[in-house]
Motif scaffolding. Structure first.
Motif, short mmCIF file in Angstrom:
data_model
loop_
_atom_site.label_atom_id
_atom_site.label_comp_id
_atom_site.label_asym_id
_atom_site.label_seq_id
_atom_site.Cartn_x
_atom_site.Cartn_y
_atom_site.Cartn_z
N LYS A 187 36.89 21.41 20.45
CA LYS A 187 35.46 21.70 20.56
C LYS A 187 34.85 21.22 21.88
N TYR A 188 35.64 20.65 22.78
CA TYR A 188 35.04 20.19 24.03
C TYR A 188 35.95 20.47 25.22
N THR A 189 35.32 20.51 26.39
CA THR A 189 36.03 20.69 27.66
C THR A 189 35.50 19.69 28.67
N ILE A 190 36.40 19.19 29.50
CA ILE A 190 36.04 18.30 30.61
C ILE A 190 35.97 19.16 31.87
N CYS A 191 34.84 19.10 32.57
CA CYS A 191 34.64 19.98 33.72
C CYS A 191 33.87 19.24 34.83
N PHE A 192 33.70 19.92 35.97
CA PHE A 192 33.16 19.26 37.16
C PHE A 192 32.13 20.16 37.84
N TRP A 238 37.83 22.31 44.89
CA TRP A 238 37.37 21.07 44.27
C TRP A 238 38.06 20.94 42.90
N VAL A 239 37.87 19.79 42.30
CA VAL A 239 38.49 19.53 41.00
C VAL A 239 38.00 20.58 39.99
N GLN A 240 38.93 21.10 39.22
CA GLN A 240 38.61 22.14 38.24
C GLN A 240 38.94 21.65 36.83
N PRO A 241 38.39 22.34 35.81
CA PRO A 241 37.57 23.55 35.87
C PRO A 241 36.13 23.25 36.31
N TYR A 242 35.51 24.24 36.95
CA TYR A 242 34.13 24.12 37.37
C TYR A 242 33.21 24.33 36.16
N THR A 243 32.17 23.52 36.08
CA THR A 243 31.23 23.62 34.96
C THR A 243 30.66 25.03 34.83
N THR A 244 30.33 25.65 35.97
CA THR A 244 29.77 27.00 35.94
C THR A 244 30.73 28.01 35.32
N ASP A 245 32.03 27.87 35.65
CA ASP A 245 33.02 28.78 35.08
C ASP A 245 33.16 28.58 33.57
N VAL A 246 33.07 27.32 33.15
CA VAL A 246 33.26 27.03 31.72
C VAL A 246 32.13 27.59 30.89
N PHE A 247 30.87 27.36 31.31
CA PHE A 247 29.79 27.87 30.46
C PHE A 247 29.68 29.40 30.54
N ARG A 284 32.36 31.31 30.58
CA ARG A 284 33.36 31.71 29.58
C ARG A 284 32.82 31.54 28.16
N LEU A 285 32.14 30.44 27.93
CA LEU A 285 31.60 30.17 26.60
C LEU A 285 30.55 31.21 26.20
N ALA A 286 29.74 31.63 27.18
CA ALA A 286 28.73 32.66 26.90
C ALA A 286 29.41 33.97 26.51
N LYS A 287 30.49 34.31 27.21
CA LYS A 287 31.22 35.55 26.90
C LYS A 287 31.87 35.47 25.52
N GLU A 288 32.22 34.26 25.09
CA GLU A 288 32.83 34.07 23.77
C GLU A 288 31.79 34.06 22.65
N GLY A 289 30.51 34.13 23.04
CA GLY A 289 29.46 34.18 22.04
C GLY A 289 28.91 32.82 21.65
N LYS A 290 29.27 31.77 22.37
CA LYS A 290 28.71 30.45 22.09
C LYS A 290 27.23 30.43 22.47
N LYS A 291 26.42 29.88 21.60
CA LYS A 291 24.97 29.92 21.81
C LYS A 291 24.38 28.57 22.20
N LYS A 292 24.89 27.52 21.61
CA LYS A 292 24.31 26.18 21.86
C LYS A 292 25.40 25.24 22.37
N ILE A 293 25.14 24.64 23.53
CA ILE A 293 26.12 23.74 24.15
C ILE A 293 25.47 22.38 24.37
N LEU A 294 26.17 21.33 24.02
CA LEU A 294 25.73 19.96 24.25
C LEU A 294 26.48 19.43 25.48
N VAL A 295 25.75 18.82 26.41
CA VAL A 295 26.36 18.40 27.67
C VAL A 295 26.16 16.91 27.92
#
Length: 338
Positions: A248-253, A262-271, A273-284
């Protein structure tokens, strides 16, 4: 009479105001540090003074205006609270000072206040849980440059990192509890980014970083001073404390600058992907920061949240920083005393 001991808290820094001129001044000092922008000195000078500072300052100033409060810079405000609460906790046998690596209050002024009070036993706590040459390393270099000019060289102790300090982990977990991660579709642990080249330089063996598969994901003797490995370890400990399952979680930069990897995964790429997967609410969570600042208040809560909503999400909820949380003040006291 027992001599007092000095405790010096050092954070990164902040512009004196959100005016473009002050932001430009801050960026010039920050990015002129060879530990931060570790490239050829002539190229660095041209890049900082001819490109980045002139062209980035106006946009950065607008961002700072968004987060500026009646108390001024949030980073400076919370840092002052940390200093005062730690002083109250440690008592009269200690003198706690605050400095910023760049801008005000300066490292030199804080160290000189120790000298004026004849305090020559000093512990330096860079307020960066995970070690990086560009943050902690830069603080250490500057401190030694300053005290190296004194006639009386003080006893200096320096906290290298505290990425797994139990009280700090407890404080992050306590902050996260009120958001009930079970009610969110996913959790991000978003750390400040670093160029990959800086991770490679910090590998003393030159045979682990970027050469062993998933080299940062397991903290061990080979990578114990690696920023990314320490970041992973911090996230794992917070996740364990809150019983967040690994799936349920990912470590990103976040916060990239320039074209180098730079160190990956990039936070922008992760969210994205999550939006495309249909995730609606993310805690950061942002566990690289001990006080809320531009990268947390604006970058996560404003910029990234807006992008995520445009992609179909509903909310990216920031877990606020440690700031003056009482359990974190206990963590600082433990670092100061032990």
């Amino acid at each position: 009479m027992k001599d007092k001991k000095g405790i010096l808290l050092v954070n990164l820094g902040t512009p004196d105001s959100p005016k473009t001129s002050d932001v430009r001044k801050y960026l010039r000092e920050f990015l002129s540090d060879p530990r931060v922008l570790d490239i050829n000195g002539v190229l660095r000078y041209i890049l900082v003074n001819g490109v980045i500072a002139p062209f980035r300052s106006p946009n950065s100033a607008k961002s700072y205006k968004e987060i500026w409060t009646e108390n001024g810079s949030p980073l400076l405000h919370y840092s002052k609270l940390q200093k005062q609460k730690l002083q109250d906790k440690l008592g009269s046998g200690y003198v706690v000072e605050l400095a910023m690596r760049y801008q005000s209050p300066s490292l030199e002024s804080a160290l000189n206040r120790f000298k004026e009070q004849k305090i020559f036993d000093i512990k330096v706590i860079p307020m960066f849980p995970q070690y990086a040459s560009a943050s902690t390393g830069s603080v250490v270099e500057k401190v030694m440059e300053i005290v190296g000019k004194w006639q009386i060289t003080p006893t200096i102790q320096i906290i290298n990192s505290f990425h797994d300090q139990p009280k700090m982990i407890e404080a992050f977990a306590d902050l996260g509890k009120k958001y009930k991660h079970e009610e969110y579709d996913y959790v991000l642990f978003s750390f400040h980014g670093l160029p990959v080249r800086q991770l490679v330089k910090a590998d003393p063996s030159a045979c682990h970083c970027q050469k062993v598969e998933n080299c940062c994901q397991k903290y061990n003797i080979n990578n114990r001073y690696c920023y990314s490995a320490q970041s992973h370890q911090t996230a794992y400990l917070i996740a364990d404390a809150l019983a967040i399952p690994k799936e349920k979680y990912t470590i990103c930069f976040q916060s990239r600058l320039g074209r180098d990897p730079w160190v990956q995964p990039y936070t922008t790429d992760v969210f994205e992907r999550l939006a495309k997967e249909g995730k609606k609410k993310i805690l950061v969570f942002c566990p690289a920061f001990t006080a809320d600042c531009l990268e947390t208040i604006f970058e996560i809560s404003e910029e990234y949240n807006e992008e995520f909503v445009e992609m179909g999400g509903e909310k990216m909820q920031l877990v606020e920083g440690l700031n003056a949380h009482p359990i974190f003040i206990e963590a600082l006291a433990d670092l100061a005393l032990n």
